[in-house]
Design a protein around this motif. Structure first.
Motif, PDB file in Angstrom:
ATOM      1  N   THR A  75       0.823  -1.204   0.000  1.00 35.83           N
ATOM      2  CA  THR A  75       0.000   0.000   0.000  1.00 35.83           C
ATOM      3  C   THR A  75       0.858   1.255   0.000  1.00 35.83           C
ATOM      4  O   THR A  75       2.043   1.229   0.351  1.00 35.83           O
ATOM      5  CB  THR A  75      -0.915   0.034   1.237  1.00 35.83           C
ATOM      6  OG1 THR A  75      -0.118   0.096   2.415  1.00 35.83           O
ATOM      7  CG2 THR A  75      -1.814  -1.178   1.285  1.00 35.83           C
ATOM      8  N   LEU A  96      -2.283   1.508   6.071  1.00 40.58           N
ATOM      9  CA  LEU A  96      -3.721   1.654   6.256  1.00 40.58           C
ATOM     10  C   LEU A  96      -4.091   1.403   7.711  1.00 40.58           C
ATOM     11  O   LEU A  96      -3.680   0.398   8.302  1.00 40.58           O
ATOM     12  CB  LEU A  96      -4.467   0.662   5.360  1.00 40.58           C
ATOM     13  CG  LEU A  96      -5.991   0.718   5.395  1.00 40.58           C
ATOM     14  CD1 LEU A  96      -6.497   1.968   4.693  1.00 40.58           C
ATOM     15  CD2 LEU A  96      -6.592  -0.523   4.740  1.00 40.58           C
ATOM     16  N   ASP A 114      -8.254   5.352   7.307  1.00 44.30           N
ATOM     17  CA  ASP A 114      -7.293   6.400   6.954  1.00 44.30           C
ATOM     18  C   ASP A 114      -5.965   5.765   6.534  1.00 44.30           C
ATOM     19  O   ASP A 114      -5.604   4.680   7.009  1.00 44.30           O
ATOM     20  CB  ASP A 114      -7.033   7.324   8.151  1.00 44.30           C
ATOM     21  CG  ASP A 114      -8.221   8.218   8.473  1.00 44.30           C
ATOM     22  OD1 ASP A 114      -9.111   8.350   7.604  1.00 44.30           O
ATOM     23  OD2 ASP A 114      -8.252   8.777   9.582  1.00 44.30           O
ATOM     24  N   SER A 115      -5.247   6.448   5.669  1.00 40.28           N
ATOM     25  CA  SER A 115      -3.888   6.028   5.325  1.00 40.28           C
ATOM     26  C   SER A 115      -2.899   7.038   5.899  1.00 40.28           C
ATOM     27  O   SER A 115      -3.102   8.245   5.779  1.00 40.28           O
ATOM     28  CB  SER A 115      -3.714   5.947   3.811  1.00 40.28           C
ATOM     29  OG  SER A 115      -4.461   4.893   3.265  1.00 40.28           O
ATOM     30  N   VAL A 161      -2.116  -1.051  12.005  1.00 37.04           N
ATOM     31  CA  VAL A 161      -1.968  -0.678  10.593  1.00 37.04           C
ATOM     32  C   VAL A 161      -1.596  -1.907   9.757  1.00 37.04           C
ATOM     33  O   VAL A 161      -1.082  -2.906  10.274  1.00 37.04           O
ATOM     34  CB  VAL A 161      -0.898   0.418  10.397  1.00 37.04           C
ATOM     35  CG1 VAL A 161      -1.308   1.697  11.109  1.00 37.04           C
ATOM     36  CG2 VAL A 161       0.477  -0.049  10.850  1.00 37.04           C
ATOM     37  N   ASP A 200       0.209  -2.883   5.783  1.00 35.43           N
ATOM     38  CA  ASP A 200       0.968  -2.288   4.683  1.00 35.43           C
ATOM     39  C   ASP A 200       1.001  -3.127   3.419  1.00 35.43           C
ATOM     40  O   ASP A 200       1.549  -2.717   2.397  1.00 35.43           O
ATOM     41  CB  ASP A 200       2.408  -1.980   5.119  1.00 35.43           C
ATOM     42  CG  ASP A 200       3.122  -3.227   5.647  1.00 35.43           C
ATOM     43  OD1 ASP A 200       2.744  -4.346   5.273  1.00 35.43           O
ATOM     44  OD2 ASP A 200       4.080  -3.067   6.435  1.00 35.43           O
ATOM     45  N   ASP A 212      -9.232  -3.912   1.575  1.00 37.94           N
ATOM     46  CA  ASP A 212      -8.719  -4.383   2.858  1.00 37.94           C
ATOM     47  C   ASP A 212      -9.713  -5.345   3.493  1.00 37.94           C
ATOM     48  O   ASP A 212     -10.922  -5.091   3.503  1.00 37.94           O
ATOM     49  CB  ASP A 212      -8.474  -3.209   3.803  1.00 37.94           C
ATOM     50  CG  ASP A 212      -7.966  -3.667   5.151  1.00 37.94           C
ATOM     51  OD1 ASP A 212      -6.821  -4.137   5.231  1.00 37.94           O
ATOM     52  OD2 ASP A 212      -8.745  -3.578   6.122  1.00 37.94           O
ATOM     53  N   LEU A 220      -7.566  -0.439  -1.571  1.00 41.58           N
ATOM     54  CA  LEU A 220      -6.170  -0.212  -1.205  1.00 41.58           C
ATOM     55  C   LEU A 220      -5.455   0.554  -2.304  1.00 41.58           C
ATOM     56  O   LEU A 220      -5.574   0.218  -3.487  1.00 41.58           O
ATOM     57  CB  LEU A 220      -5.462  -1.550  -0.973  1.00 41.58           C
ATOM     58  CG  LEU A 220      -5.982  -2.404   0.189  1.00 41.58           C
ATOM     59  CD1 LEU A 220      -5.283  -3.756   0.209  1.00 41.58           C
ATOM     60  CD2 LEU A 220      -5.781  -1.690   1.518  1.00 41.58           C
ATOM     61  N   THR A 221      -4.722   1.598  -1.920  1.00 43.59           N
ATOM     62  CA  THR A 221      -3.947   2.356  -2.898  1.00 43.59           C
ATOM     63  C   THR A 221      -2.586   1.692  -3.076  1.00 43.59           C
ATOM     64  O   THR A 221      -1.967   1.251  -2.101  1.00 43.59           O
ATOM     65  CB  THR A 221      -3.752   3.808  -2.440  1.00 43.59           C
ATOM     66  OG1 THR A 221      -3.162   3.817  -1.132  1.00 43.59           O
ATOM     67  CG2 THR A 221      -5.083   4.539  -2.398  1.00 43.59           C
TER      68      THR A 221
END
Length: 436
Positions: free
Chosen positions: A127, A131, A158-159, A218, A220, A247, A254-255
């Protein structure tokens, strides 16, 4: 004057009656008709314009297309569009040939060919930033409970892109930066949807771990198995899955920071049952030799470029794509991998085609009719997402979702939406004339 006025009143009254009388399926279908249709050059196609609607032939650029009308059984008139050359024009539909109802843009395009997929692929995705998947309270050395993340206004989903202007690499990187800052006020760069902003947060030393925490969990990276839909030999662009990678906890898209697709073998298949989706379990292999890299993760699949041409054991050459106006209810096939790494073609039936003005993953409803696939998987299962749907020798779409209460059925996405998401220029270097 009195007679003219009466005629006008009668005409308005007559049209009002028609509007009421024909507010049926035919009327609804007309208003759902796409505002734009794409056609291939020199490929005639029927259009579904029924009484009381008519096409105004005076509004058409006859150098780009012509209208043909043929009579079938029971004197039923069928209207055909015959594209003559590449270009853009429009057709105007009128109620009884009098009242304009809809302008439909007609885009005559060159034929686009792609190599269909069907291969099982492993997807690895890192990501952009990390996240936030959970918030929790911390018991500090003062023996009180704290939640700095919640107090700072952070939300699940949120990221975190940076901390104190340091770009975040992964989850471990977050821990290292927080502990180096000890109890100093820390600035986080946050992405929430399309919005980017900064928050200040003060870490709390945990009495349990003896380390500084800000009260969040988080993630990743993620990995999974899906199916390649196509690759475009001219640009090496590929499309797969037909839906987003989200997610597992938040359900959010997910970016991508880094990602790639690798070869995958089917290890086992858990059959789909009513109320319980099945699943293809795959094994990544040759992970040091990825097939391609990811450029974007969208609601309509994942896209990127392959490093070298991908062969298909069933289709040796690229095939044409079809646009939604060319797709019909009826027999079709899907390409998917159910044994080891061998692509197989299975029979399906397209039960419904949802004409769409904007992209949606629920473009078609398909039903698996192939007895071999039904015995093997029970129908559509997780991991088949992205399986190409082929009708009349053309790639029409990709499998996206299974019906939870009926695994023999599922949704398909129009291939035109995937071609658009991939950024493939369907015109190549053709000269296009714009005329409206």
């Amino acid at each position: 004057m009195f007679k003219i006025k009466n005629k006008r009143i009668f005409l308005v009254f007559f049209i009002a009656i028609l509007f009421t009388a024909f507010y049926t399926c035919t009327f609804n279908e007309m208003f759902q008709y796409p505002k734009e249709i794409k056609l291939f050059e020199n490929e005639k196609q029927a259009i579904d314009i029924k009484f009381p609607f008519k096409v105004d032939t005076q509004k058409i650029d006859n150098s780009i297309l012509e209208l043909l009308q043929k009579t079938k059984d029971c004197d039923e008139n069928i209207l055909y569009i015959n594209p003559l050359k590449i270009g853009k024009t429009h057709i105007q539909v009128k109620l009884l040939g009098l009242v304009p109802i809809r302008n439909v843009k007609v885009d005559v395009i060159p034929k686009t060919k792609v190599m269909p997929g069907g291969q099982s692929v492993g997807v690895r995705l890192n990501t952009k930033g990390v996240l936030v998947v959970g918030l929790e309270e911390i018991k500090g050395i003062d023996e009180k409970k704290h939640n700095p993340a919640r107090e700072a206004g952070l939300n699940i989903g949120d990221s975190i892109l940076a901390i104190n202007n340091i770009k975040i690499k992964d989850a471990a990187h977050v821990t290292n930066i927080i502990n180096k800052n000890t109890n100093s006020e820390t600035t986080l760069k946050i992405k929430r949807g399309d919005r980017i902003f900064h928050v200040k947060i003060k870490p709390v030393k945990s009495i349990d771990e003896g380390e500084y925490r800000i009260g969040l969990w988080v993630r990743d990276k993620t990995a999974g198995v899906g199916t390649l839909t196509f690759y475009h030999p001219d640009t090496m662009e590929f499309g797969a899955l037909g839906h987003a990678i989200t997610d597992v906890d938040t359900g959010l898209l997910l970016t991508i920071d880094k990602g790639e697709i690798v070869k995958s073998k089917v290890a086992s298949i858990q059959q789909g049952k009513r109320g319980r989706p099945g699943e293809i379990k795959g094994i990544f292999y040759e992970t040091s030799k990825p097939i391609g890299y990811l450029e974007k993760n969208t609601y309509f699949g994942i896209y990127g470029k392959v490093y070298k041409p991908i062969e298909n054991s069933i289709y040796k050459k690229p095939i044409e794509i079809a646009y939604q106006s060319q797709i019909k209810t009826g027999k079709a096939t899907i390409l998917t991998t159910t044994d080891n790494n061998e692509i197989k073609e299975y029979e399906v039936y397209i039960e419904k085609v949802n004409r769409q003005r904007t992209p949606s993953t629920k473009s078609m409803i398909i039903r698996v009719t192939d007895k071999k696939l039904l015995r093997k998987s029970g129908g559509i299962v997780q991991g088949m997402s992205g399986s190409p749907i082929i009708q009349n020798g053309k790639l029409v779409g990709a499998v996206t979702h299974v019906f939870v209460n009926d695994p023999t059925k599922g949704y398909g996405l129009f291939i035109e939406w995937m071609i658009k998401e991939a950024g493939i220029n369907i015109y190549n270097n053709s000269q296009i004339a714009d005329k409206y």
